[in-house]
Design a protein around this motif. Structure first.
Motif, PDB file in Angstrom:
ATOM      1  N   ARG A   4       0.846  -1.178   0.000  1.00  0.00           N
ATOM      2  CA  ARG A   4       0.000   0.000   0.000  1.00  0.00           C
ATOM      3  C   ARG A   4       0.878   1.223   0.000  1.00  0.00           C
ATOM      4  O   ARG A   4       2.022   1.179   0.407  1.00  0.00           O
ATOM      5  CB  ARG A   4      -0.889   0.030   1.237  1.00  0.00           C
ATOM      6  N   SER A   5       0.325   2.341  -0.390  1.00  0.00           N
ATOM      7  CA  SER A   5       1.091   3.582  -0.373  1.00  0.00           C
ATOM      8  C   SER A   5       1.233   4.079   1.058  1.00  0.00           C
ATOM      9  O   SER A   5       0.553   3.632   1.961  1.00  0.00           O
ATOM     10  CB  SER A   5       0.390   4.653  -1.219  1.00  0.00           C
ATOM     11  N   HIS A  40      -1.125  -4.331  11.338  1.00  0.00           N
ATOM     12  CA  HIS A  40      -0.588  -3.211  12.105  1.00  0.00           C
ATOM     13  C   HIS A  40       0.853  -3.519  12.500  1.00  0.00           C
ATOM     14  O   HIS A  40       1.308  -4.655  12.403  1.00  0.00           O
ATOM     15  CB  HIS A  40      -1.432  -2.957  13.359  1.00  0.00           C
ATOM     16  N   ALA A  41       1.537  -2.485  12.946  1.00  0.00           N
ATOM     17  CA  ALA A  41       2.889  -2.616  13.491  1.00  0.00           C
ATOM     18  C   ALA A  41       2.872  -2.019  14.894  1.00  0.00           C
ATOM     19  O   ALA A  41       2.017  -1.185  15.205  1.00  0.00           O
ATOM     20  CB  ALA A  41       3.883  -1.863  12.611  1.00  0.00           C
ATOM     21  N   VAL A  42       3.808  -2.442  15.725  1.00  0.00           N
ATOM     22  CA  VAL A  42       3.916  -1.933  17.091  1.00  0.00           C
ATOM     23  C   VAL A  42       5.332  -1.408  17.297  1.00  0.00           C
ATOM     24  O   VAL A  42       6.302  -2.073  16.925  1.00  0.00           O
ATOM     25  CB  VAL A  42       3.634  -3.034  18.136  1.00  0.00           C
ATOM     26  N   ILE A  43       5.418  -0.221  17.869  1.00  0.00           N
ATOM     27  CA  ILE A  43       6.726   0.349  18.212  1.00  0.00           C
ATOM     28  C   ILE A  43       6.673   0.843  19.651  1.00  0.00           C
ATOM     29  O   ILE A  43       5.791   1.611  20.022  1.00  0.00           O
ATOM     30  CB  ILE A  43       7.116   1.524  17.281  1.00  0.00           C
ATOM     31  N   GLU A  78       6.931  -0.248   3.258  1.00  0.00           N
ATOM     32  CA  GLU A  78       7.364  -1.088   2.123  1.00  0.00           C
ATOM     33  C   GLU A  78       6.740  -2.471   2.171  1.00  0.00           C
ATOM     34  O   GLU A  78       6.537  -3.101   1.137  1.00  0.00           O
ATOM     35  CB  GLU A  78       8.885  -1.208   2.106  1.00  0.00           C
ATOM     36  N   LEU A  79       6.441  -2.945   3.372  1.00  0.00           N
ATOM     37  CA  LEU A  79       5.813  -4.252   3.526  1.00  0.00           C
ATOM     38  C   LEU A  79       4.287  -4.185   3.475  1.00  0.00           C
ATOM     39  O   LEU A  79       3.613  -5.203   3.563  1.00  0.00           O
ATOM     40  CB  LEU A  79       6.260  -4.894   4.842  1.00  0.00           C
ATOM     41  N   GLY A  80       3.737  -2.967   3.349  1.00  0.00           N
ATOM     42  CA  GLY A  80       2.306  -2.811   3.167  1.00  0.00           C
ATOM     43  C   GLY A  80       1.521  -2.378   4.388  1.00  0.00           C
ATOM     44  O   GLY A  80       0.296  -2.313   4.341  1.00  0.00           O
ATOM     45  N   TYR A  81       2.181  -2.081   5.474  1.00  0.00           N
ATOM     46  CA  TYR A  81       1.462  -1.668   6.690  1.00  0.00           C
ATOM     47  C   TYR A  81       1.112  -0.194   6.639  1.00  0.00           C
ATOM     48  O   TYR A  81       1.834   0.602   6.067  1.00  0.00           O
ATOM     49  CB  TYR A  81       2.299  -1.970   7.936  1.00  0.00           C
ATOM     50  N   ARG A  82      -0.025   0.164   7.264  1.00  0.00           N
ATOM     51  CA  ARG A  82      -0.403   1.567   7.345  1.00  0.00           C
ATOM     52  C   ARG A  82      -0.952   1.949   8.707  1.00  0.00           C
ATOM     53  O   ARG A  82      -1.328   3.090   8.926  1.00  0.00           O
ATOM     54  CB  ARG A  82      -1.395   1.930   6.247  1.00  0.00           C
TER      55      ARG A  82
END
Length: 185
Positions: A4-5, A40-43, A78-82
């Motif tokens: 995804r963008s 999703h991603a977690v930071i 780059e992996l598609g997460y937003r």
């Protein structure tokens, strides 16, 4: 996963004083999102600027944090997460918005959640986890940050008390505030 963008990034910012449960709640939010198959991603934001000594001219390590957030978020995009779940004490403050806009894009949608707890609750939690030399510093800093966050969190910040509540219930309330379980665009 489909790429995804970088546009339409969304960040859930979970802030609050030390000992309020940010990390624990952040991971439970992630568990709920995983169960619902929401990408999703977690930071853990505390780690984004954890260097010593602070770079010259950057005593609060803000530039280090921004550079690391931009780099890590770029990898996720780059992996598609937003969607991002980000935990950090002061991430909910209005002045943090520009950091996320620069790192994630000007159109990033921010959902701010301020976790709260009493001095007694946070002291008990901190005494359970701070087994080294930092306990007294953490107790004083936690009280200071609680006042700062209470006074300066923007009006649209969702405040969630964590005293005597199950982490599952707290996470359910926070996920509902994101709207991320609604139908995907």
């Amino acid at each position: 996963m489909k790429r995804r963008s970088a546009t339409h990034a969304q960040a859930l910012l979970i802030g609050g004083r030390a000992g309020v449960g940010k990390s624990t709640v952040g991971w439970e939010v992630s568990a709920r999102l995983r169960a619902a198959e929401v990408a999703h991603a977690v930071i853990e934001g505390d780690f984004m600027g954890q260097v010593h000594p602070a770079p010259e001219g950057d005593p609060h390590r803000a530039s280090v944090t921004e550079r690391n957030l931009r780099a890590v978020w770029g990898n996720y995009v780059e992996l598609g997460y937003r969607r991002l779940v980000y935990t950090n004490t002061v991430s909910v403050l209005a002045e943090s918005a520009s950091l996320f806009e620069r790192a994630m894009g000007a159109d990033v949608r921010l959902v701010r959640v301020l976790l709260t707890a009493t001095d007694e609750t946070t002291a008990r939690r901190l005494k359970g986890r701070e087994i080294g030399s930092e306990l007294e510093h953490e107790l004083k800093n936690s009280a200071y940050k609680a006042r700062l966050l209470d006074e300066r969190a923007p009006a649209d910040t969702v405040r969630v008390a964590t005293d005597d509540r199950a982490v599952i219930d707290i996470a359910r309330e926070i996920v509902a505030a994101t709207g991320w379980l609604a139908a995907e665009p």
